[in-house]
Design a protein around this motif. Sequence first.
Motif: not given
Length: 62
Positions: A27, A55-60
């Motif tokens: 990010t 996971d392309p939507r992992r949290p920052s």
Amino acid sequence: MSLPYPLGPEFEYVEEGVRILWLLPITAGEADMTTRAGIDVFEELMETQGVNFLDPRRPSVA
């Protein structure tokens, strides 16, 4: 670009003269943190927080 730490050192060199590195999407906040604190801090956070690298939507982590 980084070493594939989670996969172990045996994955980094698959044969003599062939080195595997990976590109990990990050990010904007992580990029800023890496610039300020260094890549080692970022990689340590990724490891200690148990980030799912796939996971392309992992949290920052920033």
